[in-house]
Write an enzyme that holds these catalytic residues in place. Structure first.
Site, short mmCIF file in Angstrom:
data_model
loop_
_atom_site.label_atom_id
_atom_site.label_comp_id
_atom_site.label_asym_id
_atom_site.label_seq_id
_atom_site.Cartn_x
_atom_site.Cartn_y
_atom_site.Cartn_z
N HIS A 294 56.23 35.67 36.49
CA HIS A 294 57.05 36.46 37.28
C HIS A 294 56.20 37.44 37.92
O HIS A 294 56.33 37.85 39.20
CB HIS A 294 58.22 36.85 36.42
CG HIS A 294 59.22 37.78 37.19
ND1 HIS A 294 60.65 37.39 37.27
CD2 HIS A 294 59.23 38.96 37.74
CE1 HIS A 294 61.15 38.27 37.73
NE2 HIS A 294 60.20 39.33 38.12
N GLU A 295 55.65 38.37 37.10
CA GLU A 295 54.74 39.59 37.81
C GLU A 295 53.55 39.11 38.44
O GLU A 295 53.51 39.74 39.48
CB GLU A 295 54.53 40.36 36.61
CG GLU A 295 55.44 41.03 35.72
CD GLU A 295 56.58 41.76 36.54
OE1 GLU A 295 56.20 42.46 37.27
OE2 GLU A 295 57.70 41.67 35.92
ZN LIG Z 1 60.44 41.12 39.25
#
Ligand SMILES: [Zn+2]
Length: 383
Positions: A72-73
């Protein structure tokens, strides 16, 4: 989450896609808690198996979950870089991950894409883990092993949905800001609104958490309370930063700079500067020049305060000055906001302002900018 607030005390984990990834100490606690809860509560209540099997499965699930967070990051970071924004680092910590970006998106579209790709990635992982679960179930694999993808898609769904709540600094808050920005063309106003919603949401979480803790004797209520407090503080900081930008809106570098700063020889002692030169000038900084008149550095006067008075006599101003190579360069007609970003990236170093002939036109220090913001604040409140 994609934000630029620092999360300190992290341990370097490695480099992904050229971006350093660190882990905050709090992740060890969460990792332990997640693994323990899966191994000791979630899995045994639903599936048959040995204690060892529960723990190994829980460990695998926890590792894959943190891998999902990382994905996600990294997706935020990759899209940010694609839009020309450098990414300092990614840090996993107590409340998920933070991608530390240097600077901000220059268009509402870029702002939207950088924010939306995170929940988008989590949703892709929902699909992937759900597909694995379906595949395993079709292949006749049931029980404990099938529980891993099943838990993972639910956790990724939770992550995506939570991050889509339109409250800064959550991704949803960024998406809200991008939308408002695209409609009004006013980034600062959009940031302030998204940050206010974020503050409100933070307070709601704190209240709900405390109510759960007190009313229902639920220890887990402390979790939303802490998360809410973190969101509240982060949102308030964003609103503050946006107000600072507003105070500088429309101003050019020449409006805030110390024009034609005095040029003093680098061999001059600090004591000499203070007693012989400074009484004659009203300035925040002096230009430090070498024997041939060449500009060697800038000395913001507040640096003198960091020096013990006893060493004023035998410290050359050339040794105390910020070397010219470390100072960002600006042009008089450039917007102050753009320079602020470069000064922040240079660790708050003062900037040299050069005219069209590359001659020194002025110096911009943090003190110059602060004073301008204060004066503009007074003006705004009188309106
Ligand atoms: Zn995020």
């Amino acid at each position: 989450m994609a934000q630029d607030g620092p999360v300190r005390q992290s341990v370097r984990l490695g480099t992904y896609a050229g971006i350093p990834v660190g882990v905050h100490w709090s992740v060890a606690v969460i990792f332990g808690l997640v693994t323990w809860e899966l191994a000791d509560i979630v899995f045994p209540s639903a599936y048959g198996g040995t204690r060892a099997a529960y723990w190994v499965t829980a460990l695998v699930a926890a590792v894959l979950f943190f891998g999902s967070l990382l994905a996600h990051e990294v997706s935020h970071a990759v899209v940010a870089r694609h839009h020309g924004i450098a990414v300092r680092s990614i840090t996993l910590w107590l409340f998920g991950g933070v991608a530390q970006l240097e600077g901000e998106a220059h268009t509402a579209g870029a702002d939207f894409r950088i924010a939306a790709v995170g929940p988008g990635t989590s949703l892709l992982l929902v699909g992937a883990f759900a597909a694995v679960e379906a595949f395993m179930s079709a292949a006749g694999v049931h029980g404990l092993v099938g529980a891993v993808p099943s838990w993972l898609w639910k956790m990724n769904l939770l992550l995506a949905v939570f991050n889509l709540i339109p409250a800064a600094p959550l991704d949803g808050g960024r998406i809200l800001r991008a939308g408002l920005w695209a409609r009004s063309g006013d980034r600062t106003r959009a940031t302030v609104i998204a940050a206010r919603v974020g503050r409100g949401f933070g307070i709601v979480l704190v209240v709900v958490g405390i109510a759960l803790f007190v009313g229902y004797d639920d220890v887990y209520g402390l979790w939303p309370a802490f998360l809410g407090w973190f969101l509240f503080v982060a949102a308030r900081a964003e609103e503050g930063a946006a107000m600072v930008r507003r105070g500088l809106q429309g101003l050019r570098v020449r409006d805030v700079m110390t024009a034609q700063p005095p040029a003093i020889a680098s061999s001059t002692s600090v004591a000499e500067l203070v007693h012989r030169h400074l009484p004659w000038y009203r300035t925040d900084a002096v230009a430090v020049v070498g024997p041939t008149g060449w500009l060697e550095g800038i000395l913001p006067l507040d640096r003198i305060r960091t020096l013990p008075p006893l060493s004023h006599a035998d410290t050359r101003i050339g040794d105390l000055a910020v070397p010219i190579s470390a100072a960002p360069v600006a042009r008089p007609e450039e917007p102050v906001e753009d320079l602020m970003e470069r000064m922040a990236a240079a660790g708050g170093a003062p900037a040299v302002v050069l005219d069209a002939n590359n001659r020194l036109a002025g110096i911009v220090t943090a003190a110059n900018v602060d004073r301008t913001i204060q004066v503009n604040g007074v003006r705004a409140s009188r309106r």
